[in-house]
Motif scaffolding. Structure first.
Motif, PDB file in Angstrom:
ATOM      1  N   TYR A 339      37.219  62.654  67.133  1.00 50.73           N
ATOM      2  CA  TYR A 339      38.114  63.578  66.429  1.00 50.73           C
ATOM      3  C   TYR A 339      38.768  64.509  67.447  1.00 50.73           C
ATOM      4  CZ  TYR A 339      39.525  66.987  62.844  1.00 50.73           C
ATOM      5  OH  TYR A 339      40.227  67.826  62.010  1.00 50.73           O
ATOM      6  N   ILE A 340      40.056  64.725  67.306  1.00 51.93           N
ATOM      7  CA  ILE A 340      40.784  65.605  68.219  1.00 51.93           C
ATOM      8  C   ILE A 340      40.501  67.051  67.826  1.00 51.93           C
ATOM      9  CG2 ILE A 340      43.072  66.305  69.029  1.00 51.93           C
ATOM     10  CD1 ILE A 340      43.978  63.430  68.592  1.00 51.93           C
ATOM     11  N   GLU A 341      39.696  67.717  68.642  1.00 49.91           N
ATOM     12  CA  GLU A 341      39.266  69.075  68.316  1.00 49.91           C
ATOM     13  C   GLU A 341      40.208  70.141  68.856  1.00 49.91           C
ATOM     14  OE1 GLU A 341      34.939  69.901  68.539  1.00 49.91           O
ATOM     15  OE2 GLU A 341      34.767  67.845  69.269  1.00 49.91           O
ATOM     16  N   ASN A 342      41.232  69.730  69.589  1.00 46.73           N
ATOM     17  CA  ASN A 342      42.189  70.701  70.127  1.00 46.73           C
ATOM     18  C   ASN A 342      43.607  70.413  69.642  1.00 46.73           C
ATOM     19  OD1 ASN A 342      42.345  68.297  71.646  1.00 46.73           O
ATOM     20  ND2 ASN A 342      43.220  69.376  73.397  1.00 46.73           N
ATOM     21  N   PRO A 343      43.809  70.285  68.331  1.00 45.66           N
ATOM     22  CA  PRO A 343      45.154  69.945  67.844  1.00 45.66           C
ATOM     23  C   PRO A 343      46.127  71.115  67.996  1.00 45.66           C
ATOM     24  CG  PRO A 343      43.752  70.525  65.994  1.00 45.66           C
ATOM     25  CD  PRO A 343      42.867  70.532  67.219  1.00 45.66           C
ATOM     26  N   LEU A 344      47.389  70.782  68.155  1.00 50.89           N
ATOM     27  CA  LEU A 344      48.422  71.808  68.072  1.00 50.89           C
ATOM     28  C   LEU A 344      48.495  72.263  66.623  1.00 50.89           C
ATOM     29  CD1 LEU A 344      50.818  73.407  69.290  1.00 50.89           C
ATOM     30  CD2 LEU A 344      52.273  71.457  68.692  1.00 50.89           C
ATOM     31  N   LEU A 345      48.353  73.540  66.390  1.00 48.91           N
ATOM     32  CA  LEU A 345      48.397  74.091  65.040  1.00 48.91           C
ATOM     33  C   LEU A 345      49.718  74.817  64.819  1.00 48.91           C
ATOM     34  CD1 LEU A 345      44.799  75.617  64.715  1.00 48.91           C
ATOM     35  CD2 LEU A 345      45.583  73.341  64.016  1.00 48.91           C
ATOM     36  N   ILE A 346      50.269  74.658  63.640  1.00 47.14           N
ATOM     37  CA  ILE A 346      51.456  75.400  63.228  1.00 47.14           C
ATOM     38  C   ILE A 346      51.096  76.148  61.955  1.00 47.14           C
ATOM     39  CG2 ILE A 346      53.857  75.245  62.451  1.00 47.14           C
ATOM     40  CD1 ILE A 346      54.205  72.800  64.170  1.00 47.14           C
ATOM     41  N   GLN A 419      62.672  70.338  62.874  1.00 47.37           N
ATOM     42  CA  GLN A 419      61.968  71.609  62.738  1.00 47.37           C
ATOM     43  C   GLN A 419      60.885  71.755  63.805  1.00 47.37           C
ATOM     44  OE1 GLN A 419      61.552  70.556  58.393  1.00 47.37           O
ATOM     45  NE2 GLN A 419      61.533  72.787  58.184  1.00 47.37           N
ATOM     46  N   LEU A 420      60.225  70.652  64.125  1.00 47.17           N
ATOM     47  CA  LEU A 420      59.222  70.681  65.190  1.00 47.17           C
ATOM     48  C   LEU A 420      59.888  70.942  66.540  1.00 47.17           C
ATOM     49  CD1 LEU A 420      56.339  70.241  66.269  1.00 47.17           C
ATOM     50  CD2 LEU A 420      56.866  67.798  66.395  1.00 47.17           C
ATOM     51  N   ILE A 421      61.024  70.295  66.776  1.00 49.76           N
ATOM     52  CA  ILE A 421      61.747  70.493  68.033  1.00 49.76           C
ATOM     53  C   ILE A 421      62.132  71.959  68.199  1.00 49.76           C
ATOM     54  CG2 ILE A 421      63.863  69.933  69.292  1.00 49.76           C
ATOM     55  CD1 ILE A 421      63.741  67.152  67.980  1.00 49.76           C
ATOM     56  N   ASP A 422      62.638  72.556  67.144  1.00 46.52           N
ATOM     57  CA  ASP A 422      63.019  73.974  67.195  1.00 46.52           C
ATOM     58  C   ASP A 422      61.798  74.856  67.426  1.00 46.52           C
ATOM     59  OD1 ASP A 422      65.630  73.267  66.745  1.00 46.52           O
ATOM     60  OD2 ASP A 422      65.580  73.680  64.591  1.00 46.52           O
ATOM     61  N   TYR A 423      60.681  74.513  66.771  1.00 49.05           N
ATOM     62  CA  TYR A 423      59.456  75.305  66.909  1.00 49.05           C
ATOM     63  C   TYR A 423      58.956  75.270  68.354  1.00 49.05           C
ATOM     64  CZ  TYR A 423      54.559  76.658  66.410  1.00 49.05           C
ATOM     65  OH  TYR A 423      53.332  77.265  66.571  1.00 49.05           O
ATOM     66  N   ILE A 424      58.913  74.072  68.943  1.00 51.87           N
ATOM     67  CA  ILE A 424      58.425  73.934  70.320  1.00 51.87           C
ATOM     68  C   ILE A 424      59.355  74.643  71.292  1.00 51.87           C
ATOM     69  CG2 ILE A 424      58.019  72.275  72.182  1.00 51.87           C
ATOM     70  CD1 ILE A 424      56.983  70.325  70.090  1.00 51.87           C
ATOM     71  N   ARG A 425      60.654  74.497  71.096  1.00 51.81           N
ATOM     72  CA  ARG A 425      61.611  75.137  71.997  1.00 51.81           C
ATOM     73  C   ARG A 425      61.503  76.660  71.929  1.00 51.81           C
ATOM     74  NH1 ARG A 425      66.015  73.362  69.938  1.00 51.81           N
ATOM     75  NH2 ARG A 425      66.239  71.468  71.183  1.00 51.81           N
ATOM     76  N   GLU A 426      61.325  77.171  70.727  1.00 53.25           N
ATOM     77  CA  GLU A 426      61.229  78.624  70.563  1.00 53.25           C
ATOM     78  C   GLU A 426      59.919  79.164  71.137  1.00 53.25           C
ATOM     79  OE1 GLU A 426      61.045  81.896  66.904  1.00 53.25           O
ATOM     80  OE2 GLU A 426      61.860  79.886  66.549  1.00 53.25           O
ATOM     81  N   ARG A 427      58.835  78.402  70.950  1.00 54.58           N
ATOM     82  CA  ARG A 427      57.524  78.891  71.394  1.00 54.58           C
ATOM     83  C   ARG A 427      57.317  78.726  72.886  1.00 54.58           C
ATOM     84  NH1 ARG A 427      51.574  77.082  68.966  1.00 54.58           N
ATOM     85  NH2 ARG A 427      50.326  78.349  70.389  1.00 54.58           N
ATOM     86  N   TYR A 428      57.792  77.597  73.446  1.00 55.95           N
ATOM     87  CA  TYR A 428      57.530  77.297  74.851  1.00 55.95           C
ATOM     88  C   TYR A 428      58.762  77.427  75.731  1.00 55.95           C
ATOM     89  CZ  TYR A 428      53.232  75.342  72.912  1.00 55.95           C
ATOM     90  OH  TYR A 428      52.036  75.169  72.251  1.00 55.95           O
TER      91      TYR A 428
END
Length: 495
Positions: A339-346, A419-428
């Motif tokens: 199980y992936i215990e370090n998922p990217l959370l939104i 929406q994911l692309i915008d989220y990643i660009r804004e956050r990182y």
């Protein structure tokens, strides 16, 4: 919201197909005809041969010589043009039906008829009575990809065939039978040791005896990796010993101390004041050796799946090996995956990505990737401390819809890729989706398809639903591959 944004119409030419799909690059190379037997070519598709794949036109408008007298007779009886193509759909695919009709195709509504040029069926089984030139939307050996039981083994072949390490994109997965079962038990216990070290490193505290035992286990694992030593259960060459597991798995402090002293009397032990530094150095070294080191967290969580089911049925999440053994003791084919215990959370929720993949030829392999995808969120906040809550850990729409909170979720627990692309660009402050995530997804798709070998039969096409997860380091992981994915609308608002 539709599962597919801007549903481009099904195409009849290479130019139109490219509007909806992109070819997978770099080009996949396949053997030239005449090089080796057909049996060798069907077993795998080497990439060392010089001739690259040429993108083939995806033609559905061609007239076929499929029992011509029956097809022509059917057209005459129905008053259909002699040049029209006939399709048959088994299942509820309204968009597909509409797209074919708009292109001049004629539907044969008799589900038992063999009169058609194209059949689109939900069942992944290819009928034996098909004529050579009839097109069907499945490959005979698609189960080598879509069946978890088969894919769990197939993906491991690419290391030897193509020198690609599946551990870099597919969480460790084992079939609960034979040597695979033994390997899982060994790896579960080793990851237990790793989780103890991670917990100690983050909390800067813990049981000395357990931490020292975990250090010994992890160091032995690193030695196996560095020296490429194969675990041999017939010779009792395991990663972890029975006395070590007794210490790591016990919650009785007195038992832990006694067991540790019993097997470590007279041995040189690390002093408690230098233990923290040694743990951190070990974890740092392991991160260079094991590409899945970050996937393991403090809980050592594993996910159990039935080998041939879909839509989240019978999937459970555990951190206790005895519970896993008990849950998988029936005759059903089970696979257990890390199980992936370090998922990217939104917004404190985990998600996966559904990516459509179209394979239009098996030899040479021709793969297309849909130009957009969508996210499916868990209904409830991610909580690794509560593994019994499916709504926190599973993102399948067929599971989420039973949650009392599903109706209140924004956008039906779904996002479009934009929406994911915008989220990643804004956050990182960087477009990681296009620069690293999507290129990696394309590579994973390519290697996964190649791992299945020859899919069989020309005049087959297949739409696969790939499920990916992104970890908190923005690294994509393949979770599973679905054949006959549901194409029905899941949300009210179309995007």
């Amino acid at each position: 919201m539709s599962k597919l944004k801007n549903r481009e119409k099904n195409t009849s030419s290479h130019t139109e197909l490219k509007k909806a799909y992109m070819p997978i690059y770099p080009m996949i190379q396949t053997p030239q005809k005449g090089n080796g037997s057909s049996a060798l070519r069907s077993r795998s598709i080497p990439i060392s041969t010089p001739r690259p794949v040429k993108l083939k036109e995806f033609k559905l408008q061609t007239n076929f010589a499929v029992k011509a007298h029956n097809l022509d007779g059917w057209k005459i009886s129905k008053g259909v043009s002699k040049n029209a193509n006939v399709f048959l759909i088994m299942g509820d695919y309204p968009d597909l039906r509409q797209a074919l009709i708009e292109r001049g195709w004629v539907e044969n509504t008799d589900k038992n008829s063999l009169v058609f040029n194209l059949v689109w069926a939900r069942s992944a089984k290819v009928p034996s009575k098909l004529q050579e030139d009839q097109i069907i939307n499945h490959f005979p050996r698609n189960f080598e990809l879509s069946c978890k039981w088969n894919f769990c083994e197939n993906i491991k072949k690419i290391k030897k065939l193509y020198d690609v390490d599946y551990n870099t994109f597919f969480p460790r997965c084992y079939r609960m039978i034979g040597k695979d079962y033994e390997e899982f038990c060994d790896m579960f216990k080793t990851y237990k040791a790793l989780s103890i070290l991670k917990s100690y490193s983050s909390l800067k505290g813990g049981c000395y005896e357990k931490v020292m035992t975990a250090l010994n286990v992890v160091k032995r694992w690193m030695h196996f990796i560095e020296k490429n030593i194969k675990v041999d259960y017939d010779r009792s060459l395991n990663l972890i010993h029975s006395n070590e597991w007794k210490i790591l798995n016990s919650n009785n402090a007195h038992e832990v101390v006694n067991e540790f002293q019993k097997y470590n009397t007279g041995k040189i032990s690390t002093q408690p004041n230098s233990l923290s530094q040694l743990v951190d150095e070990t974890l740092e070294k392991l991160s260079d050796l094991d590409p899945q080191m970050d996937v393991c967290g403090n809980k050592n969580v594993w996910i159990v799946k039935p080998g041939s089911k879909s839509r989240g049925r019978d999937i459970m999440v555990f951190s206790n090996i005895e519970e896993i053994k008990s849950y998988t003791q029936n005759s059903q084919k089970w696979v257990v995956q890390k199980y992936i215990e370090n998922p990217l959370l939104i917004q404190n929720k985990k998600f996966d990505i559904r990516q459509w993949i179209l394979v239009t030829n098996s030899e040479p392999v021709t793969i297309w990737i849909y130009s957009s995808s969508y996210l499916r969120f868990s209904v409830e906040n991610y909580d690794v401390g509560n593994l019994s809550n499916k709504f926190s850990h599973l993102t399948n729409n067929s599971i989420s819809k039973y949650s009392k909170k599903f109706g209140a979720s924004e956008n039906g627990c779904m996002w479009h890729t934009s929406q994911l692309i915008d989220y990643i660009r804004e956050r990182y402050n960087k477009d990681y989706w296009r620069e690293s995530i999507l290129p990696k997804i394309k590579d994973i798709v390519k290697w996964s398809v190649l791992s299945a070998g020859y899919l069989g039969r020309k005049n087959c096409i297949e739409l696969f639903g790939y499920d990916f997860m992104i970890d908190n380091a923005l690294k994509p992981w393949l979770i599973e591959i679905n054949s006959s994915p549901a194409l029905d609308y899941s949300t009210v608002i179309s995007i």
